[in-house]
Design an enzyme around this catalytic site. Structure first.
Site, PDB file in Angstrom:
ATOM      1  N   ARG A 302     -38.817 -13.954  19.220  1.00 13.65           N
ATOM      2  CA  ARG A 302     -37.853 -12.901  18.870  1.00 13.65           C
ATOM      3  C   ARG A 302     -38.028 -12.596  17.393  1.00 13.65           C
ATOM      4  NH1 ARG A 302     -33.255 -11.533  21.484  1.00 13.65           N
ATOM      5  NH2 ARG A 302     -33.286 -13.419  22.743  1.00 13.65           N
ATOM      6  N   GLU A 374     -37.713 -13.287  29.356  1.00 11.31           N
ATOM      7  CA  GLU A 374     -38.007 -11.858  29.454  1.00 11.31           C
ATOM      8  C   GLU A 374     -39.259 -11.439  28.675  1.00 11.31           C
ATOM      9  OE1 GLU A 374     -34.768  -9.352  28.185  1.00 11.31           O
ATOM     10  OE2 GLU A 374     -36.111  -7.653  27.891  1.00 11.31           O
TER      11      GLU A 374
END
Length: 462
Positions: A302, A374
RNA sequence: GCCGGGGUCGCCUAGCCUGGCAGGGCGCCGGCCUGCUAAGCCGGUGGGGGUUCACCCCGCGCGGGUUCAAAUCCCGCCCCCGGCGCCA
């Protein structure tokens, strides 16, 4: 003539919107406010138009009137009408601003096939692919993520614990430096080196090659866009959490190529025979990740900046649902090619985000984390973006105008996919095997890795 | 960044100097006519409101200003073209 679905339901069947808001965990009274504001706006508009009409009539008579005395009287009459008009116009302006704000704050209408739920665990897996490597201690967690939903997924049990992607990158391979990047730019930035950079580039080429073979038109879009564009494609919430602004200019860094691709046809009419328009964009993505807190702070899962190949489609309303399936299938083919075991989840209503009516996520099994994470998100945003960007569809017969539907999906997001490769292609000795499909994009470069990325040599202990 | 030219209904264009309901052509849609097609003729062709084919408002790149009245005059901004400058 052009009807926006949300305005249509607001005026004709507001219960549809209330139900949709409930599914999203939002207060349905927002709909009542919007209905009220719209009614008030229409009433006031009628009043303003009436006064404007009176004024126009008087004004036209002035142009014809030759008698100076009579002329003076008419001008005085016009002046008084202006005062009345300005008073009403001021009210209208206020009400209109409120109405527009409310209309633009309404999220897309949740599709009937979307599971109702309010957290990530209520996303519903719809299919699994691949044979995940499951570390013995993750077996329970793995079963929880598969069998709970009635799926029997074949897996390979391993008795050694894979090193997490962040440590792999930084220490085992020694090909990333987030500590120095933190000093230079801040947390969630990174330096990548050598073989990982090659891997990033190879992933992009793989996705570009695949998508263009499917007939998608390759696009390199603007990496910054105006405010009206960004507000056309996302909601306020996302804006606050994700978007970087360029100081002193009306420019915002894109969070995905989806943003400039959606705007490619803004304020345009697309003849129906041109649809669907299928695009594949490649761009860097910039994200503040303001709402992420401390999640995934380590490594490059991220981050504030990464590369992405993005699928985007402008479609006729009647074909958009079939095209959503096409987008997620394309992404699946890409991940099957990479040999990364995944599942596709139907994202629940509370996790959709305002623009989407329905969303599929593709999540890859991460052997070191024992979780599906994801990698891809595919959405049908129906007419939510096209209304805001004013992109219409013109039917050949009868000159009917409607709003087009827009859809978007990740093809490959570079850094995330790299984390998946680092964990799934890891050997017990720390070597990372390069997925076969990527090798042809590395072959032509003498310094690029060919079959595997090797651990940095341990310093000799004396 | 500077100087000059420009942005009018899907496209092209008139109107701007000299303020008074934005005109024409092409394309498209519908109708008439027609053996078919074409031509021709008639109407329509941006957004919104409305008691929905009466009617009304708004619209000339965007936003302000002047005026009874702005495409037209004034100010700011955006974009396009040309030249100069800068630059990978």
């Amino acid at each position: 003539m052009a009807t926006w679905s949300i305005l249509y339901y607001l005026r004709n069947d507001p219960d549809v919107l209330r139900e949709s808001l409930r599914k999203r965990g939002m207060d349905p009274r927002l709909v009542d406010e919007a209905v009220k504001a719209d009614e008030e706006w229409r009433k006031l508009k009628r009043m303003v138009d009436e006064v404007r009409h009176k004024h126009n009539v008087v004004t036209r008579r002035i142009a014809e009137e030759r008698d100076p005395e009579r002329r003076r009287e008419l001008i005085e009459q016009a002046r008084s009408l202006i005062r009345e008009r300005e008073r009403l116009e001021e009210q209208l302006k206020r009400v209109e601003a409120r109405r527009n704000e409310l209309l633009l704050s309404l999220p897309n209408i949740v599709h009937e096939s979307v599971p109702v739920g309010f957290s990530e665990d209520e996303n519903v897996p719809i299919r699994f692919w691949g044979r995940p490597r499951v570390y013995v201690e993750h077996l329970e967690a793995f079963k929880q993520q598969t069998e709970r939903w009635g799926f029997k997924v074949d897996y390979e049990l391993i008795d050694w614990k894979p090193v997490g992607h962040a440590d792999m990158l930084e220490y085992v391979l020694g090909l990333g430096d987030t500590r120095k990047a933190g000093e230079v730019a801040g947390s969630r930035f990174y330096y990548l080196f050598d073989d990982i950079v090659w891997l990033d580039i190879a992933l992009l080429l793989y996705a570009i090659d695949f998508m263009t073979r499917k007939g998608y038109r390759l696009v390199l879009p603007p990496y910054m866009v105006r405010r009206k564009v960004i507000m056309g494609v996302i909601d306020m919430e996302t804006f606050k959490d994700a978007i970087y602004k360029v100081e002193g200019e009306d420019l915002y860094l894109i969070a995905t190529a989806e943003h400039p691709l959606a705007a490619l046809y803004m304020n345009e009419e697309i003849p129906e025979e041109q649809l669907p328009i299928k695009l594949v964009g490649v761009s860097p993505c910039f994200r503040k990740e303001a709402g992420a807190g401390n999640r995934d702070l380590k490594g490059i899962f991220r981050v504030h900046q990464f590369h992405k190949v993005e699928q985007f489609i402008f479609a006729k309303p009647e074909e958009s649902w079939a095209l959503l399936e096409e987008l997620i299938r394309n992404a699946e083919e890409l991940f099957q090619g990479l040999g990364l075991p995944y599942r596709v989840v139907n994202v629940c209503s509370g996790e959709l985000g305002a623009p989407a009516a329905k969303k599929y996520d593709l999540e890859v099994w991460m052997p070191a984390q024992g979780r599906y994470r994801e990698m891809v998100s595919a959405s049908n945003t129906t007419d939510w973006q096209s209304y805001r960007l004013n992109i219409r569809l013109v039917r050949r017969k009868g000159m009917v105008k409607e709003y087009v539907h827009t859809l978007n999906s990740t093809a490959i997001a570079s850094t995330r996919t790299i984390t998946a490769i680092l964990e799934n292609y890891q050997e017990p000795d720390g070597t990372v095997v390069i997925p076969r499909v990527l090798r042809k994009y590395l072959e032509m470069f003498p310094k690029a890795p060919k079959d595997a990325i090797h651990p940095v040599k341990k310093e000799k202990v004396n």
